[in-house]
Design a protein around this motif. Structure first.
Motif, short mmCIF file in Angstrom:
data_model
loop_
_atom_site.label_atom_id
_atom_site.label_comp_id
_atom_site.label_asym_id
_atom_site.label_seq_id
_atom_site.Cartn_x
_atom_site.Cartn_y
_atom_site.Cartn_z
N SER A 116 0.88 -1.13 -0.03
CA SER A 116 0.00 -0.14 -0.05
C SER A 116 0.85 1.15 0.26
O SER A 116 2.11 1.06 0.25
N ASN A 117 0.38 2.27 -0.53
CA ASN A 117 1.19 3.74 -0.40
C ASN A 117 0.90 4.36 0.96
O ASN A 117 -0.07 4.60 1.47
N THR A 143 6.20 9.72 -0.56
CA THR A 143 6.42 8.73 -1.78
C THR A 143 5.18 8.61 -2.48
O THR A 143 4.07 8.74 -1.69
N SER A 144 5.11 8.29 -3.55
CA SER A 144 4.05 7.79 -4.31
C SER A 144 4.13 6.27 -4.65
O SER A 144 2.99 5.42 -5.30
N TYR A 145 5.25 5.58 -3.80
CA TYR A 145 5.17 4.09 -4.35
C TYR A 145 4.60 3.48 -3.41
O TYR A 145 4.22 4.14 -2.18
N SER A 146 4.45 2.15 -3.50
CA SER A 146 3.83 1.45 -2.36
C SER A 146 4.61 0.08 -1.99
O SER A 146 5.53 -0.26 -2.73
#
Length: 175
Positions: A116-117, A143-146
């Motif tokens: 999840s982000n 961050t936009s990463y998960s």
């Protein structure tokens, strides 16, 4: 006469239906409001239980992270990914620096994931990127990463300094 009687009957039934309809609407309004209050309370209780459950989970599994001669204690969440990670311990690995905010390494084994982000990465977060990249963050940022969260260093004071720039050997073990 017969038609007049039918109209009076219909008119009387319509009045009765209107009053029943009004009562029904009132009851429906009352039930909806009451259940909305209950669902808010239930949602609040569920949220509290999730937070409490997360806090309980955060208290269950402690590990030691050793970098050079400095030891850090971390608390792991109780989840499938952490179960898989614990099976790898003790683990001594060479972690590479990335963007001057994290150390990472590709593990030899894929772990079960539930990404999840997080929105914000915190200094001391321990996460898994993909199914096998272990990441130890030493800086906080958006961050936009998960990621799949494994846990967090309890007191990350000095973590960035001891990790430094470049690659470094890090040892993980159950406490």
């Amino acid at each position: 006469m017969f038609i007049k009687s039918i109209f009076q009957n219909v008119k009387s039934n319509i009045k009765l239906m209107k009053s029943q309809y009004s009562i029904l609407l009132f009851l429906l309004f009352f039930v909806i409001n009451a259940s909305a209050c209950d669902s808010k309370d239930a949602h609040h209780d569920i949220q509290n239980n999730v937070v409490n459950k997360e806090n309980d989970n955060m208290k269950t599994i402690k590990i030691k992270i050793k970098v050079n001669s400095k030891d850090f204690t971390a608390t792991l969440l109780s989840n499938k990914t952490t179960e898989d990670f614990i099976k790898l311990l003790p683990l001594t690995i060479k972690m590479e620096d990335h963007l001057r905010n994290e150390k990472h390494v590709d593990l030899a084994t894929k772990l079960r994931i539930n990404p999840s982000n997080p929105g914000t990465i915190q200094n001391g977060d321990i996460m898994l990127f993909g199914s096998k990249t272990l990441v130890l963050f030493y800086d906080s940022f958006q961050t936009s990463y998960s990621y799949t969260k494994l846990g967090k260093v309890d007191d990350p004071t000095g973590l960035a300094k001891v990790l430094g720039l470049g690659s470094i050997t890090v040892h993980f073990e159950l406490k």
